[in-house]
Motif scaffolding. Structure first.
Motif, PDB file in Angstrom:
ATOM      1  N   HIS A 342      44.312  96.639 -12.171  1.00 22.08           N
ATOM      2  CA  HIS A 342      44.055  97.309 -11.216  1.00 22.08           C
ATOM      3  C   HIS A 342      44.487  97.758 -10.156  1.00 22.08           C
ATOM      4  O   HIS A 342      45.463  96.838  -9.572  1.00 22.08           O
ATOM      5  CB  HIS A 342      42.220  97.451 -10.615  1.00 22.08           C
ATOM      6  N   HIS A 343      44.657  98.660  -9.017  1.00 26.01           N
ATOM      7  CA  HIS A 343      45.464  99.277  -8.507  1.00 26.01           C
ATOM      8  C   HIS A 343      44.609  99.307  -6.657  1.00 26.01           C
ATOM      9  O   HIS A 343      43.345 100.313  -6.563  1.00 26.01           O
ATOM     10  CB  HIS A 343      46.239  99.798  -8.486  1.00 26.01           C
ATOM     11  N   HIS A 344      45.128  99.142  -5.683  1.00 29.85           N
ATOM     12  CA  HIS A 344      44.103  98.972  -4.624  1.00 29.85           C
ATOM     13  C   HIS A 344      44.981  98.724  -3.172  1.00 29.85           C
ATOM     14  O   HIS A 344      46.630  97.911  -3.416  1.00 29.85           O
ATOM     15  CB  HIS A 344      42.952  98.323  -4.350  1.00 29.85           C
ATOM     16  N   ALA A 345      45.211  99.873  -2.115  1.00 30.09           N
ATOM     17  CA  ALA A 345      46.138  99.625  -0.959  1.00 30.09           C
ATOM     18  C   ALA A 345      45.139  98.812   0.375  1.00 30.09           C
ATOM     19  O   ALA A 345      44.125 100.105   0.401  1.00 30.09           O
ATOM     20  CB  ALA A 345      46.456 101.100  -0.124  1.00 30.09           C
ATOM     21  N   PHE A 346      45.479  97.809   0.449  1.00 33.13           N
ATOM     22  CA  PHE A 346      44.378  97.586   1.113  1.00 33.13           C
ATOM     23  C   PHE A 346      44.783  97.538   3.080  1.00 33.13           C
ATOM     24  O   PHE A 346      46.396  97.863   3.352  1.00 33.13           O
ATOM     25  CB  PHE A 346      44.668  95.703   1.174  1.00 33.13           C
ATOM     26  N   SER A 347      43.680  97.568   3.277  1.00 33.83           N
ATOM     27  CA  SER A 347      44.099  98.431   4.638  1.00 33.83           C
ATOM     28  C   SER A 347      43.041  97.566   5.845  1.00 33.83           C
ATOM     29  O   SER A 347      41.763  96.916   4.755  1.00 33.83           O
ATOM     30  CB  SER A 347      44.452  99.251   5.844  1.00 33.83           C
ATOM     31  N   ASN A 348      42.847  97.721   6.998  1.00 38.12           N
ATOM     32  CA  ASN A 348      41.670  96.887   7.789  1.00 38.12           C
ATOM     33  C   ASN A 348      40.837  97.441   7.640  1.00 38.12           C
ATOM     34  O   ASN A 348      39.227  97.990   8.006  1.00 38.12           O
ATOM     35  CB  ASN A 348      42.042  97.113   9.957  1.00 38.12           C
ATOM     36  N   ASP A 349      41.119  99.458   7.430  1.00 39.40           N
ATOM     37  CA  ASP A 349      39.705 100.283   7.069  1.00 39.40           C
ATOM     38  C   ASP A 349      39.511 100.414   5.699  1.00 39.40           C
ATOM     39  O   ASP A 349      38.025 100.658   5.462  1.00 39.40           O
ATOM     40  CB  ASP A 349      40.240 101.886   7.453  1.00 39.40           C
ATOM     41  N   THR A 350      39.888 100.246   4.333  1.00 41.95           N
ATOM     42  CA  THR A 350      39.964  99.972   3.289  1.00 41.95           C
ATOM     43  C   THR A 350      40.311  98.894   3.033  1.00 41.95           C
ATOM     44  O   THR A 350      41.370  98.253   1.830  1.00 41.95           O
ATOM     45  CB  THR A 350      41.101 101.175   2.763  1.00 41.95           C
ATOM     46  N   ASN A 351      39.293  97.935   3.254  1.00 49.22           N
ATOM     47  CA  ASN A 351      39.585  96.170   2.993  1.00 49.22           C
ATOM     48  C   ASN A 351      38.789  96.165   0.768  1.00 49.22           C
ATOM     49  O   ASN A 351      38.813  95.197   1.381  1.00 49.22           O
ATOM     50  CB  ASN A 351      38.846  95.449   4.053  1.00 49.22           C
ATOM     51  N   GLU A 352      37.800  96.854   1.165  1.00 49.11           N
ATOM     52  CA  GLU A 352      37.598  96.746  -0.183  1.00 49.11           C
ATOM     53  C   GLU A 352      37.454  97.618  -1.454  1.00 49.11           C
ATOM     54  O   GLU A 352      37.603  98.804  -1.289  1.00 49.11           O
ATOM     55  CB  GLU A 352      35.738  96.798   0.556  1.00 49.11           C
ATOM     56  N   THR A 353      37.776  97.154  -2.237  1.00 47.05           N
ATOM     57  CA  THR A 353      38.029  98.091  -3.590  1.00 47.05           C
ATOM     58  C   THR A 353      36.588  98.529  -4.075  1.00 47.05           C
ATOM     59  O   THR A 353      35.179  97.950  -4.096  1.00 47.05           O
ATOM     60  CB  THR A 353      38.472  97.307  -4.937  1.00 47.05           C
ATOM     61  N   ASP A 354      35.924  99.413  -5.248  1.00 39.61           N
ATOM     62  CA  ASP A 354      35.195  99.621  -5.616  1.00 39.61           C
ATOM     63  C   ASP A 354      35.215  98.847  -6.412  1.00 39.61           C
ATOM     64  O   ASP A 354      35.477  98.290  -7.415  1.00 39.61           O
ATOM     65  CB  ASP A 354      35.484 101.303  -6.575  1.00 39.61           C
ATOM     66  N   TYR A 355      34.038  98.605  -7.018  1.00 38.09           N
ATOM     67  CA  TYR A 355      33.655  97.593  -8.405  1.00 38.09           C
ATOM     68  C   TYR A 355      34.157  98.668  -9.415  1.00 38.09           C
ATOM     69  O   TYR A 355      33.716  99.724  -9.797  1.00 38.09           O
ATOM     70  CB  TYR A 355      31.585  97.430  -8.105  1.00 38.09           C
ATOM     71  N   VAL A 356      34.295  97.277 -10.002  1.00 38.49           N
ATOM     72  CA  VAL A 356      34.777  97.555 -11.500  1.00 38.49           C
ATOM     73  C   VAL A 356      34.409  96.607 -13.096  1.00 38.49           C
ATOM     74  O   VAL A 356      34.257  95.495 -12.190  1.00 38.49           O
ATOM     75  CB  VAL A 356      36.467  97.322 -11.373  1.00 38.49           C
ATOM     76  N   PRO A 357      34.129  97.536 -13.980  1.00 43.32           N
ATOM     77  CA  PRO A 357      33.559  96.624 -14.703  1.00 43.32           C
ATOM     78  C   PRO A 357      34.666  94.717 -15.264  1.00 43.32           C
ATOM     79  O   PRO A 357      35.949  95.600 -15.100  1.00 43.32           O
ATOM     80  CB  PRO A 357      33.746  97.574 -15.710  1.00 43.32           C
ATOM     81  N   LEU A 358      33.909  93.621 -14.883  1.00 44.64           N
ATOM     82  CA  LEU A 358      34.247  92.696 -15.924  1.00 44.64           C
ATOM     83  C   LEU A 358      34.890  93.220 -17.385  1.00 44.64           C
ATOM     84  O   LEU A 358      33.817  92.821 -18.142  1.00 44.64           O
ATOM     85  CB  LEU A 358      33.757  91.182 -15.501  1.00 44.64           C
ATOM     86  N   PRO A 359      35.662  92.421 -17.734  1.00 49.79           N
ATOM     87  CA  PRO A 359      35.778  93.225 -19.146  1.00 49.79           C
ATOM     88  C   PRO A 359      35.882  92.516 -20.122  1.00 49.79           C
ATOM     89  O   PRO A 359      36.764  91.806 -20.884  1.00 49.79           O
ATOM     90  CB  PRO A 359      37.504  93.851 -19.366  1.00 49.79           C
ATOM     91  N   ILE A 360      34.118  92.467 -20.377  1.00 51.52           N
ATOM     92  CA  ILE A 360      34.198  91.457 -21.416  1.00 51.52           C
ATOM     93  C   ILE A 360      33.540  92.009 -22.715  1.00 51.52           C
ATOM     94  O   ILE A 360      32.907  93.012 -22.675  1.00 51.52           O
ATOM     95  CB  ILE A 360      32.662  90.150 -20.398  1.00 51.52           C
ATOM     96  N   SER A 361      33.280  91.125 -23.798  1.00 53.40           N
ATOM     97  CA  SER A 361      32.847  92.518 -24.726  1.00 53.40           C
ATOM     98  C   SER A 361      31.687  92.871 -24.717  1.00 53.40           C
ATOM     99  O   SER A 361      31.046  93.736 -25.347  1.00 53.40           O
ATOM    100  CB  SER A 361      33.649  91.126 -26.543  1.00 53.40           C
ATOM    101  N   ASP A 362      30.929  91.684 -24.943  1.00 57.78           N
ATOM    102  CA  ASP A 362      29.309  92.122 -24.517  1.00 57.78           C
ATOM    103  C   ASP A 362      28.213  91.183 -24.219  1.00 57.78           C
ATOM    104  O   ASP A 362      29.090  90.557 -23.382  1.00 57.78           O
ATOM    105  CB  ASP A 362      28.674  92.180 -27.253  1.00 57.78           C
ATOM    106  N   SER A 363      27.451  91.653 -24.869  1.00 61.49           N
ATOM    107  CA  SER A 363      25.863  90.865 -23.550  1.00 61.49           C
ATOM    108  C   SER A 363      25.506  89.428 -23.761  1.00 61.49           C
ATOM    109  O   SER A 363      25.454  88.566 -22.378  1.00 61.49           O
ATOM    110  CB  SER A 363      24.914  91.113 -23.334  1.00 61.49           C
ATOM    111  N   VAL A 364      26.078  89.254 -25.281  1.00 58.23           N
ATOM    112  CA  VAL A 364      26.119  87.346 -25.075  1.00 58.23           C
ATOM    113  C   VAL A 364      27.504  86.929 -24.065  1.00 58.23           C
ATOM    114  O   VAL A 364      26.989  85.454 -23.116  1.00 58.23           O
ATOM    115  CB  VAL A 364      26.754  87.470 -26.586  1.00 58.23           C
TER     116      VAL A 364
END
Length: 386
Positions: A342-364
């Motif tokens: 994932h890519h993001h430019a962090f600054s004082n105004d944009t210090n949070e990334t969007d929520y991205v899925p954790l790449p796990i296979s299934d609910s187990v």
């Protein structure tokens, strides 16, 4: 009285058959204890058992318990009901856990109970006796695991019976009718696009009649182009990781213990989320947040569960920091996570990334993370130099 009369008559022939007096009772007791007629009868029966030429010093043969007719075939069914999981009522396929009172749970149900308790912010309890359960309070029952592995079961494909310990090898390598998504039997021309899948014993006949070897070059090029797309995506990912490793500033958490501590938002409809303690990477302070099923109100009511995470920069910076980051499993976890950059430019105004899925296979795999006391994840951050 009829049995007493028979004993009295056999022991004292002179007694009256119409009534049984005190003398007859004494004679009957004397005959049962040590009377000559009873001794002769016992000796006669012993001679029938040992035989005329048997050695009297040899121990008598062991007696076999005679089961009622039809009971021997029900032994496996009785064992199934005794050794089954108390939650799903099925025989465990892997590890078997037990509570402090001895109730059995398969590994999948045990982890699911711990994950549900974490989501509901409650103490996990045994479904039978309601005693507290956790990974520290419960232990594995190796005796039950070995007993279950020796019980017979039917092969899904050829319907023959095998011990559970050898069933996997049979279905994977030996069964002539095997056909599953994991141990699939495919045509040897699958590299040029043959989609055939079927039982193992039908493979030779199919390969003789397979039409893919006779296809023209133009037809094969179209098929191979579609197959190469997935390989290109994997190659692009690996090349990107190798390129990131060439950066000057690379930081990672040696051991980031993501302790999923539940919190609730202050909204009218409260939402559940998790937050980690602050950690330092590249001389900056960061926080990792996670949520289940994209902030669903009651994720414990859903069978399908996913995790998504967000990276937050807590430090104040003078200029924007452009970073690439990826999250991998820790050194002591068995969860399977596919790397995604994932890519993001962090600054004082944009210090949070969007929520991205954790790449796990299934609910187990998600339940494994939720059921763990501490989730060890490793975060890599690559700072891009301008």
């Amino acid at each position: 009285m009829s049995s007493m009369e028979e004993i009295g008559v056999a022991a004292a022939p002179g007694s009256s058959s119409g009534g049984l007096g005190v003398g007859a009772v004494g004679a009957a007791l004397e005959a049962v204890v040590g009377g000559p007629s009873m001794q002769e009868e016992v000796g006669f029966r012993r001679g029938e058992v040992l035989g005329p030429e048997s050695d009297p010093d040899e121990p008598p043969p062991k007696k076999r318990m005679r089961l009622p007719e039809g009971e021997s075939g029900k032994l496996e069914e009785r064992l199934y009901s005794v050794l089954c999981c108390t939650v799903c009522l099925d025989l465990p396929k892997a590890s078997v856990y037990q509570c402090t009172n001895g109730h059995l749970m398969c590994a999948g149900c045990f982890i699911h109970l711990l994950a549900d308790s974490r989501l509901k912010e409650e103490q996990a309890t045994c479904p039978n006796c309601r005693c507290e359960i956790s990974k520290s309070l419960c232990c594995r029952n190796l005796a039950v695991e070995k007993a279950v592995s020796e019980l017979p079961t039917d092969c899904t494909y050829c319907l023959k019976q095998f011990p559970r310990s050898s069933l996997e090898r049979h279905q994977k390598e030996e069964c002539q009718d095997r056909y599953t998504s994991h141990w699939v039997t495919q045509c040897k021309y699958k590299r040029i696009g043959c989609p055939w899948k079927g039982p193992f014993h039908e493979l030779p006949a199919h390969e003789e009649e397979c039409c893919h070897p006779t296809k023209t070059g133009t037809e094969l090029m179209g098929i191979l182009g579609e197959m190469d797309q997935s390989h290109r995506r994997e190659l692009t990912l690996y090349n990107s990781i190798f390129s990131l490793l060439c950066y000057e500033k690379i930081g990672f958490t040696g051991r980031l213990e993501v302790q999923f501590r539940p919190y609730r938002t202050d909204d009218f409809i409260t939402r559940l989320y998790y937050e980690t303690p602050r950690f330092t990477v590249l001389n900056q302070t960061w926080v990792l947040k996670a949520r289940v099923n994209d902030s669903e109100r009651n994720p414990n009511l859903s069978c399908k569960r996913t995790l998504s995470f967000q990276l937050i920069l807590k430090s104040k910076v003078n200029s924007a920091i452009e970073c690439s980051f990826l999250l991998l499993k820790g050194p002591y976890d068995d969860v399977r996570i596919k790397p995604v950059i994932h890519h993001h430019a962090f600054s004082n105004d944009t210090n949070e990334t969007d929520y991205v899925p954790l790449p796990i296979s299934d609910s187990v795999e998600c339940n494994k993370l939720l059921a763990a006391k501490n989730i060890n994840l490793r975060l890599f951050i690559f700072q891009i130099q301008k």
